[in-house]
Motif scaffolding. Structure first.
Motif, PDB file in Angstrom:
ATOM      1  N   PRO A   1      -5.910  30.831  -9.886  1.00  0.00           N
ATOM      2  CA  PRO A   1      -4.761  31.612  -9.409  1.00  0.00           C
ATOM      3  C   PRO A   1      -3.411  30.931  -9.618  1.00  0.00           C
ATOM      4  CG  PRO A   1      -6.003  30.725  -7.563  1.00  0.00           C
ATOM      5  CD  PRO A   1      -6.813  30.465  -8.797  1.00  0.00           C
ATOM      6  N   ASP A   2      -3.371  29.607  -9.611  1.00  0.00           N
ATOM      7  CA  ASP A   2      -2.097  28.912  -9.782  1.00  0.00           C
ATOM      8  C   ASP A   2      -1.568  28.992 -11.208  1.00  0.00           C
ATOM      9  OD1 ASP A   2      -2.245  28.248  -7.133  1.00  0.00           O
ATOM     10  OD2 ASP A   2      -2.556  26.104  -7.444  1.00  0.00           O
ATOM     11  N   ALA A   3      -2.407  29.351 -12.155  1.00  0.00           N
ATOM     12  CA  ALA A   3      -2.003  29.385 -13.559  1.00  0.00           C
ATOM     13  C   ALA A   3      -1.318  30.701 -13.945  1.00  0.00           C
ATOM     14  CB  ALA A   3      -3.214  29.144 -14.457  1.00  0.00           C
ATOM     15  N   PHE A   4      -1.322  31.676 -13.055  1.00  0.00           N
ATOM     16  CA  PHE A   4      -0.789  32.996 -13.382  1.00  0.00           C
ATOM     17  C   PHE A   4       0.209  33.449 -12.332  1.00  0.00           C
ATOM     18  CE2 PHE A   4      -5.035  32.633 -15.153  1.00  0.00           C
ATOM     19  CZ  PHE A   4      -4.815  32.977 -16.473  1.00  0.00           C
TER      20      PHE A   4
ATOM     21  N   VAL B   1       1.461  24.812 -15.794  1.00  0.00           N
ATOM     22  CA  VAL B   1       1.636  24.169 -14.493  1.00  0.00           C
ATOM     23  C   VAL B   1       1.338  22.677 -14.673  1.00  0.00           C
ATOM     24  CG1 VAL B   1       0.766  24.069 -12.127  1.00  0.00           C
ATOM     25  CG2 VAL B   1       1.092  26.278 -13.235  1.00  0.00           C
ATOM     26  N   THR B   2       2.200  21.828 -14.145  1.00  0.00           N
ATOM     27  CA  THR B   2       2.118  20.396 -14.436  1.00  0.00           C
ATOM     28  C   THR B   2       0.826  19.737 -13.985  1.00  0.00           C
ATOM     29  OG1 THR B   2       3.351  19.914 -12.408  1.00  0.00           O
ATOM     30  CG2 THR B   2       4.616  20.017 -14.464  1.00  0.00           C
ATOM     31  N   ASP B   3       0.183  20.265 -12.960  1.00  0.00           N
ATOM     32  CA  ASP B   3      -1.060  19.621 -12.521  1.00  0.00           C
ATOM     33  C   ASP B   3      -2.300  20.170 -13.237  1.00  0.00           C
ATOM     34  OD1 ASP B   3      -1.246  22.034 -11.221  1.00  0.00           O
ATOM     35  OD2 ASP B   3      -1.386  21.207  -9.210  1.00  0.00           O
ATOM     36  N   ASN B   4      -2.105  21.026 -14.236  1.00  0.00           N
ATOM     37  CA  ASN B   4      -3.218  21.544 -15.035  1.00  0.00           C
ATOM     38  C   ASN B   4      -3.431  20.613 -16.238  1.00  0.00           C
ATOM     39  OD1 ASN B   4      -5.135  22.984 -16.450  1.00  0.00           O
ATOM     40  ND2 ASN B   4      -4.089  24.957 -16.217  1.00  0.00           N
ATOM     41  N   THR B   5      -3.947  19.436 -15.943  1.00  0.00           N
ATOM     42  CA  THR B   5      -4.118  18.396 -16.956  1.00  0.00           C
ATOM     43  C   THR B   5      -4.993  18.825 -18.136  1.00  0.00           C
ATOM     44  OG1 THR B   5      -3.750  16.722 -15.257  1.00  0.00           O
ATOM     45  CG2 THR B   5      -4.781  15.981 -17.305  1.00  0.00           C
ATOM     46  N   PRO B   6      -6.131  19.491 -17.916  1.00  0.00           N
ATOM     47  CA  PRO B   6      -6.935  19.903 -19.075  1.00  0.00           C
ATOM     48  C   PRO B   6      -6.164  20.813 -20.039  1.00  0.00           C
ATOM     49  CG  PRO B   6      -8.234  20.083 -17.071  1.00  0.00           C
ATOM     50  CD  PRO B   6      -6.818  19.803 -16.659  1.00  0.00           C
ATOM     51  N   ALA B   7      -5.390  21.749 -19.507  1.00  0.00           N
ATOM     52  CA  ALA B   7      -4.615  22.645 -20.370  1.00  0.00           C
ATOM     53  C   ALA B   7      -3.544  21.869 -21.122  1.00  0.00           C
ATOM     54  CB  ALA B   7      -3.986  23.765 -19.540  1.00  0.00           C
ATOM     55  N   LYS B   8      -2.838  20.979 -20.441  1.00  0.00           N
ATOM     56  CA  LYS B   8      -1.809  20.184 -21.114  1.00  0.00           C
ATOM     57  C   LYS B   8      -2.403  19.360 -22.253  1.00  0.00           C
ATOM     58  CE  LYS B   8       0.671  17.746 -18.347  1.00  0.00           C
ATOM     59  NZ  LYS B   8       1.420  17.059 -17.294  1.00  0.00           N
TER      60      LYS B   8
ATOM     61  N   GLY C   1      10.655  19.874 -21.665  1.00  0.00           N
ATOM     62  CA  GLY C   1      11.361  20.034 -20.405  1.00  0.00           C
ATOM     63  C   GLY C   1      10.429  20.297 -19.246  1.00  0.00           C
ATOM     64  N   LEU C   2      11.016  20.317 -18.072  1.00  0.00           N
ATOM     65  CA  LEU C   2      10.289  20.537 -16.837  1.00  0.00           C
ATOM     66  C   LEU C   2      11.093  21.495 -15.974  1.00  0.00           C
ATOM     67  CD1 LEU C   2       7.980  19.627 -14.846  1.00  0.00           C
ATOM     68  CD2 LEU C   2       9.628  17.965 -13.984  1.00  0.00           C
ATOM     69  N   GLU C   3      10.454  22.542 -15.499  1.00  0.00           N
ATOM     70  CA  GLU C   3      11.094  23.435 -14.551  1.00  0.00           C
ATOM     71  C   GLU C   3      10.492  23.151 -13.183  1.00  0.00           C
ATOM     72  OE1 GLU C   3      11.948  28.129 -13.493  1.00  0.00           O
ATOM     73  OE2 GLU C   3      10.861  27.632 -15.325  1.00  0.00           O
ATOM     74  N   ARG C   4      11.284  22.518 -12.348  1.00  0.00           N
ATOM     75  CA  ARG C   4      10.828  22.194 -11.001  1.00  0.00           C
ATOM     76  C   ARG C   4      10.853  23.456 -10.146  1.00  0.00           C
ATOM     77  NH1 ARG C   4      13.647  17.232  -8.570  1.00  0.00           N
ATOM     78  NH2 ARG C   4      12.254  18.007  -6.998  1.00  0.00           N
TER      79      ARG C   4
ATOM     80  N   LYS D   1       6.530  29.787  -6.688  1.00  0.00           N
ATOM     81  CA  LYS D   1       6.405  29.605  -5.241  1.00  0.00           C
ATOM     82  C   LYS D   1       5.229  30.433  -4.754  1.00  0.00           C
ATOM     83  CE  LYS D   1       8.839  29.791  -0.864  1.00  0.00           C
ATOM     84  NZ  LYS D   1      10.099  30.116  -0.170  1.00  0.00           N
ATOM     85  N   ILE D   2       4.295  29.759  -4.118  1.00  0.00           N
ATOM     86  CA  ILE D   2       3.129  30.411  -3.542  1.00  0.00           C
ATOM     87  C   ILE D   2       3.134  30.078  -2.055  1.00  0.00           C
ATOM     88  CG2 ILE D   2       0.614  30.598  -3.566  1.00  0.00           C
ATOM     89  CD1 ILE D   2       0.741  29.524  -6.468  1.00  0.00           C
ATOM     90  N   ALA D   3       3.429  31.093  -1.245  1.00  0.00           N
ATOM     91  CA  ALA D   3       3.553  30.906   0.211  1.00  0.00           C
ATOM     92  C   ALA D   3       4.593  29.823   0.471  1.00  0.00           C
ATOM     93  CB  ALA D   3       2.202  30.609   0.841  1.00  0.00           C
ATOM     94  N   ASP D   4       4.167  28.676   0.995  1.00  0.00           N
ATOM     95  CA  ASP D   4       5.138  27.626   1.343  1.00  0.00           C
ATOM     96  C   ASP D   4       5.039  26.411   0.418  1.00  0.00           C
ATOM     97  OD1 ASP D   4       2.675  26.810   2.206  1.00  0.00           O
ATOM     98  OD2 ASP D   4       3.364  26.025   4.130  1.00  0.00           O
ATOM     99  N   ARG D   5       4.445  26.567  -0.740  1.00  0.00           N
ATOM    100  CA  ARG D   5       4.367  25.446  -1.681  1.00  0.00           C
ATOM    101  C   ARG D   5       4.899  25.866  -3.044  1.00  0.00           C
ATOM    102  NH1 ARG D   5      -0.506  25.144  -4.999  1.00  0.00           N
ATOM    103  NH2 ARG D   5      -1.676  27.072  -4.699  1.00  0.00           N
ATOM    104  N   TYR D   6       5.307  24.871  -3.817  1.00  0.00           N
ATOM    105  CA  TYR D   6       5.884  25.109  -5.130  1.00  0.00           C
ATOM    106  C   TYR D   6       5.042  24.437  -6.206  1.00  0.00           C
ATOM    107  CZ  TYR D   6      10.090  26.403  -2.564  1.00  0.00           C
ATOM    108  OH  TYR D   6      10.985  27.004  -1.719  1.00  0.00           O
TER     109      TYR D   6
END
Length: 168
Positions: free
Chosen positions: A26-29, A125-132, A144-147, A151-156
């Motif tokens: 879910p975090d990838a989409f 997404v930066t924590d998707n190491t296998p995809a990177k 580049g990096l988009e910080r 936003k998912i609920a209360d996390r980014y």
């Protein structure tokens, strides 16, 4: 494993795989599973998207079953028409680590060259190491990096911006 371009006739298989992707990663989409399920006439809309001239979706098949997808969106503005973006990349867990994802990406890259695109972009997404690692393996580089890109609920989630130059 085989790769081919999908069309409206693949709508049902694509839609089922899309729902799996939204549940599995879910975090990838950006779209959520709930949003996708609430769309009216999902198979009709999916078929229309797969037949749209503004994007091309490629499917990865194992033993005749769709197990991966990647969509190429070509920029339409004349000053950007040399660029495209890869979006909605997903491979089912059962098809991972078999070389299929790289095969799928290579087909998108080859098609992009054939239609004379010069640059491909994607976000991961930066924590998707296998995809990177996969994207780097086929030649993409970070620019580049988009910080706080998502936003998912209360996390980014941050997204890494990657590019591949097809002509040099």
């Amino acid at each position: 494993m085989q790769v081919r371009e999908l069309n409206g006739k693949d709508a049902e298989d694509y839609y089922e795989l899309r729902l799996e992707a939204l549940l599995t990663n879910p975090d990838a989409f950006i779209t959520t599973y709930e949003q996708e399920k609430q769309r009216p006439d999902p198979l009709v809309k999916t078929a229309e998207r797969l037949d749209s001239p503004s994007s091309r979706t490629f499917g990865l098949f194992e033993d005749g079953t769709l197990c991966g997808t990647a969509t190429l969106v070509k920029e339409t503005h004349p000053k950007f028409s040399h660029k495209g973006s890869i979006v909605a990349m997903y491979v089912s867990p059962g098809c991972r680590r078999k070389g299929g994802a790289a095969l799928l990406l290579q087909e998108v890259i080859n098609f992009s060259k054939a239609i004379e695109l010069e640059v491909l972009h994607l976000n991961v997404v930066t924590d998707n190491t296998p995809a990177k690692k996969l994207y780097e393996k086929v030649g993409f580089q970070s620019y580049g990096l988009e910080r706080k890109a998502i936003k998912i609920a209360d996390r980014y989630l941050d997204e890494e911006l990657m590019e591949l130059f097809l002509t040099e």
